[in-house]
Scaffold this motif. Sequence first.
Motif, PDB file in Angstrom:
ATOM      1  N   THR A 119      33.728  31.352  76.389  1.00  0.00           N
ATOM      2  CA  THR A 119      33.175  32.541  75.675  1.00  0.00           C
ATOM      3  C   THR A 119      32.718  33.677  76.854  1.00  0.00           C
ATOM      4  O   THR A 119      32.159  33.123  77.977  1.00  0.00           O
ATOM      5  N   LYS A 121      30.812  36.167  79.002  1.00  0.00           N
ATOM      6  CA  LYS A 121      29.258  36.341  79.158  1.00  0.00           C
ATOM      7  C   LYS A 121      29.044  37.851  80.086  1.00  0.00           C
ATOM      8  O   LYS A 121      27.882  38.253  79.685  1.00  0.00           O
ATOM      9  N   ASN A 128      37.144  36.269  74.452  1.00  0.00           N
ATOM     10  CA  ASN A 128      37.105  35.230  74.746  1.00  0.00           C
ATOM     11  C   ASN A 128      38.228  34.540  75.449  1.00  0.00           C
ATOM     12  O   ASN A 128      39.216  35.260  75.259  1.00  0.00           O
TER      13      ASN A 128
END
Length: 148
Positions: A119, A121, A128
Amino acid sequence: MDRRKFIKNSCAACLSATVLGTALSSCSATKYISGTLGKDGLLVDTDQFINKEKGNASYHSYIIVRNDALQYPICVYRFNDTQYSALWMRCTHQGAELQASGDYLQCAAHGSEFNNKGTVKTGPADRNLRSFPVTVNNTQIFIDLRAV
Ligand code: FES
């Protein structure tokens, strides 16, 4: 030897020792393997995650599979005996190869970060990572690459 030369040589020796120490410690933290490439994917022995330096009860949280047949490495995170993630180490921003750093994958090109499930961040990446299905049997994991 004059004072200036002595200080210069001492600083160079200290710097070399520091750089070498850092390089060696980062090498020991990341384990690289080639895996066994089959028709549909990669096989990796689960024993590869055992951290032999720390005894049989300790596991590497991730290993990196580098194989000449793969355009990018795959980072395989181990969460427990039955749960793993396999992440394509290609940044979704502009395609640079990622670096693993603990539970994060980082991109040196523009600073994007991804967690151990792929994912995003921290941008500029906004998608992703590509991940691959992982199936586990007693002694091996199979990383299905048919979607590459
Ligand atoms: S290529 Fe990775 S952040 Fe730009």
